[in-house]
Design a protein around this motif. Structure first.
Motif, PDB file in Angstrom:
ATOM      1  N   ASP A   1    -129.859 -44.313  57.042  1.00 39.21           N
ATOM      2  CA  ASP A   1    -130.412 -43.061  56.542  1.00 39.21           C
ATOM      3  C   ASP A   1    -129.212 -42.162  56.249  1.00 39.21           C
ATOM      4  O   ASP A   1    -128.640 -41.567  57.160  1.00 39.21           O
TER       5      ASP A   1
ATOM      6  N   THR B   1    -128.804 -51.098  57.117  1.00 44.15           N
ATOM      7  CA  THR B   1    -129.480 -50.084  56.320  1.00 44.15           C
ATOM      8  C   THR B   1    -129.378 -48.749  57.047  1.00 44.15           C
ATOM      9  O   THR B   1    -129.657 -48.663  58.245  1.00 44.15           O
TER      10      THR B   1
ATOM     11  N   THR C   1    -131.869 -43.860  51.476  1.00 45.89           N
ATOM     12  CA  THR C   1    -131.721 -45.050  52.306  1.00 45.89           C
ATOM     13  C   THR C   1    -130.633 -45.904  51.676  1.00 45.89           C
ATOM     14  O   THR C   1    -130.759 -46.323  50.521  1.00 45.89           O
TER      15      THR C   1
END
Length: 222
Positions: free
Chosen positions: A174, A172, A165
């Motif tokens: 992935d 933010t 992350t």
């Protein structure tokens, strides 16, 4: 008997390598193979009105940008290409320019205006350099091979080595880490399915000197 088992064992190994696609580490396996959903393509998901803003330091042989803000605004769909308005500025320069980028791979279409070329080249050799590594769709999965670079007489693999992350000022994500090591320096490029270009990178040359670093600092996705 041993001969039969030996041949069978080699056959099984070859099949496993083929099914795994040459992945190493804890990546895809026979039980959990990669699928089309794991593929990432340069420029995927761009729509008219998409804006990507990056902080960038790019050090080149012909021109450099230090602590610059680079804004890429995909303002017009011309059919097979995007018209992209660039705004590049730092404490010493402010420059606007437009470039046509092909929808496939975001490669340049036509020539670059001579008055803008020196400012565009550091962007092309950093944020847009992923075009040279991901020349076709690539798997975002740990262990997936993407490319190789040659230093002296050695071939150095570029692979996906981590999944995390990632926190940035743009949000933010992935993200997957694409990396390779030359000498004592490891270069890293962070890629996510959420963004059509990498979100962060820190890349060194063969002498261990910083070549470029950038990070996504703002975005507008249509």
């Amino acid at each position: 008997m041993f001969g039969i088992l030996g041949v069978f064992g080699v056959g099984v190994s070859i099949i496993i390598i083929a099914i795994g696609g040459g992945f190493s580490g804890s990546g895809p396996s026979i039980l959990h193979p990669s699928t089309a959903a794991d593929l990432w393509t340069v420029g995927q998901g761009i729509k008219q009105g998409t804006v990507l803003n990056y902080s960038l330091t790019g050090i080149g042989s012909r021109s450099s940008l230090i602590n610059a803000l680079v804004s890429m605004n995909f303002v017009q769909d011309t059919g097979s290409a995007w018209k992209v308005n660039f705004y590049i500025h730092n404490d010493s320069v402010a420059k606007n320019g437009s470039v046509l980028l092909a929808k496939q791979q975001l490669t340049n279409v036509g020539s670059i205006d001579s008055s803008f070329k020196a400012y565009y080249e550091p962007v092309e050799s950093s944020v847009l350099s992923i075009r040279d590594i991901a020349r076709e769709p690539k798997y975002l999965a740990i262990g997936a091979p993407w490319d190789s670079i040659f230093v002296a007489f050695s071939s150095i693999p570029i692979r996906v080595t981590d999944h995390e992350t990632l926190q940035t000022t743009a949000g933010t994500f992935d993200a997957f880490t694409l990396s390779y090591t030359i000498g004592s320096k490891t270069s890293k490029i962070f890629i996510t399915h959420q963004i059509p270009l990498p979100v962060r990178a820190e890349v060194y040359d063969s002498e261990g000197r910083l070549q470029y670093q950038y990070e996504l600092v703002g975005k507008r996705l249509q």
